[in-house]
Design a protein around this motif. Structure first.
Motif, short mmCIF file in Angstrom:
data_model
loop_
_atom_site.label_atom_id
_atom_site.label_comp_id
_atom_site.label_asym_id
_atom_site.label_seq_id
_atom_site.Cartn_x
_atom_site.Cartn_y
_atom_site.Cartn_z
N PHE A 131 32.20 55.55 38.18
CA PHE A 131 31.93 54.26 38.96
C PHE A 131 33.02 54.64 40.14
O PHE A 131 33.95 54.97 40.05
N THR A 132 32.24 54.07 41.28
CA THR A 132 33.24 54.10 42.55
C THR A 132 33.37 52.55 42.79
O THR A 132 32.37 51.62 42.59
N PHE A 133 34.39 52.04 43.26
CA PHE A 133 34.67 50.71 43.84
C PHE A 133 34.98 50.68 45.48
O PHE A 133 35.90 51.85 45.75
N ASN A 134 34.40 50.24 46.07
CA ASN A 134 34.65 50.06 47.54
C ASN A 134 34.71 48.62 48.03
O ASN A 134 33.90 47.70 47.77
N GLN A 153 35.76 43.09 36.17
CA GLN A 153 36.23 41.47 36.43
C GLN A 153 37.34 41.15 36.91
O GLN A 153 38.23 42.28 36.95
N MET A 154 37.69 40.09 37.72
CA MET A 154 39.14 39.80 38.14
C MET A 154 39.67 38.98 36.88
O MET A 154 38.78 38.14 36.12
N ASP A 155 40.98 38.85 36.70
CA ASP A 155 41.53 38.32 35.91
C ASP A 155 41.76 36.93 36.23
O ASP A 155 42.12 35.90 35.10
N SER A 156 41.42 36.43 37.29
CA SER A 156 41.48 35.17 37.82
C SER A 156 40.60 34.92 38.81
O SER A 156 40.49 35.59 39.79
N GLY A 157 39.38 34.09 38.90
CA GLY A 157 38.53 33.69 39.77
C GLY A 157 37.44 34.94 39.80
O GLY A 157 37.23 35.61 38.82
N ASN A 158 36.43 34.93 40.95
CA ASN A 158 35.52 35.73 40.98
C ASN A 158 35.81 36.93 41.88
O ASN A 158 36.96 37.01 42.56
N ILE A 159 35.03 37.98 41.89
CA ILE A 159 34.87 39.11 42.69
C ILE A 159 34.06 38.75 44.02
O ILE A 159 33.09 38.18 43.73
N ASP A 160 34.91 38.45 44.98
CA ASP A 160 34.54 37.82 46.23
C ASP A 160 33.58 39.03 46.91
O ASP A 160 32.60 38.37 47.64
N ALA A 161 33.85 40.03 47.03
CA ALA A 161 33.31 41.01 47.88
C ALA A 161 33.59 42.54 47.34
O ALA A 161 34.53 42.75 46.74
N GLY A 162 32.60 43.30 47.69
CA GLY A 162 32.71 44.93 47.34
C GLY A 162 31.59 45.55 46.66
O GLY A 162 30.58 44.86 46.42
N ASP A 163 31.59 46.91 46.55
CA ASP A 163 30.62 47.47 46.02
C ASP A 163 30.87 48.23 44.98
O ASP A 163 32.11 49.02 44.96
N ILE A 164 30.24 48.18 43.63
CA ILE A 164 30.53 49.27 42.65
C ILE A 164 29.34 49.97 42.38
O ILE A 164 28.01 49.28 42.32
N CYS A 165 29.45 51.27 42.19
CA CYS A 165 28.35 52.15 41.88
C CYS A 165 28.48 53.12 40.96
O CYS A 165 29.64 53.38 40.35
N LEU A 166 27.42 53.22 40.09
CA LEU A 166 27.33 54.18 38.94
C LEU A 166 26.87 55.53 39.13
O LEU A 166 25.48 55.30 39.71
N TYR A 167 27.52 56.69 38.90
CA TYR A 167 26.69 57.80 39.09
C TYR A 167 27.01 58.57 37.75
O TYR A 167 28.05 58.59 37.05
N GLY A 168 25.90 59.55 37.52
CA GLY A 168 26.00 60.37 36.17
C GLY A 168 26.31 61.76 36.76
O GLY A 168 25.80 62.05 37.62
#
Length: 171
Positions: free
Chosen positions: A24-27, A154-169
């Protein structure tokens, strides 16, 4: 979004024995709420419950903008010891566009029904209260021999406001 889940077979997600490693990549991840922490958990029941027992270890390297505080240190307060809680991988993230975090999570052999599920995560985040850049190194295992077929972020408080999460095999 309050949560983002990758569930095998849902929305074209593949998280099964097709690959032995998934990344998983987070940007540009940042929360809607300042100082919220970004974490993940795993599921062995197609996302009905995200409560896989985990044992983990965390250390970090950090530096402030003034180059007056630097360190490489074990961060035991972020460890989990046989806990079903979310593993925090980007603590205390800022909520502005220039206060985001990024990183990768490697999950090894999630479909195995013989072995526990090892993972390694590296993230870098801007911590706004002290103007620090912090690189977190988190590793551990999901203590189950059941197949992992879903991962939730998820965030421990509130929402994820922005960003990309991608999954690669990874073949």
């Amino acid at each position: 979004s309050s949560t983002l889940s990758f569930v095998d077979g849902s929305s074209s997600v593949v998280l099964d024995d097709t690959y032995k490693e998934y990344v998983f990549t987070f940007n540009n991840i940042h929360p809607a709420t300042k100082d919220a922490s970004f974490g993940f958990n795993m599921s062995a029941d197609s996302g009905s419950n995200y409560n896989v027992t985990k044992t983990t270890s965390v250390f970090r390297a950090y530096n402030d903008e003034g180059d007056s505080v630097t360190a490489l240190a074990y961060n035991g307060s972020r460890d989990l010891a046989q806990s079903t809680a979310d593993q925090l991988i980007m603590p205390t993230t800022g909520n502005l566009n220039d206060e985001c975090g990024a990183g990768t999570l490697h999950l090894f052999n999630p479909s195995s029904t013989t072995f526990v599920k090892h993972f390694i995560c590296t993230t870098n985040v801007y911590e706004p209260d002290d103007d620090f850049t912090v690189q977190y190194f988190t590793a551990g295992y999901g203590n189950t021999t059941s197949a992992i077929d879903a991962v939730r972020f998820q965030m421990d408080s509130g929402n994820i406001d922005a960003g990309d999460i991608c999954l690669y095999g990874i073949a």
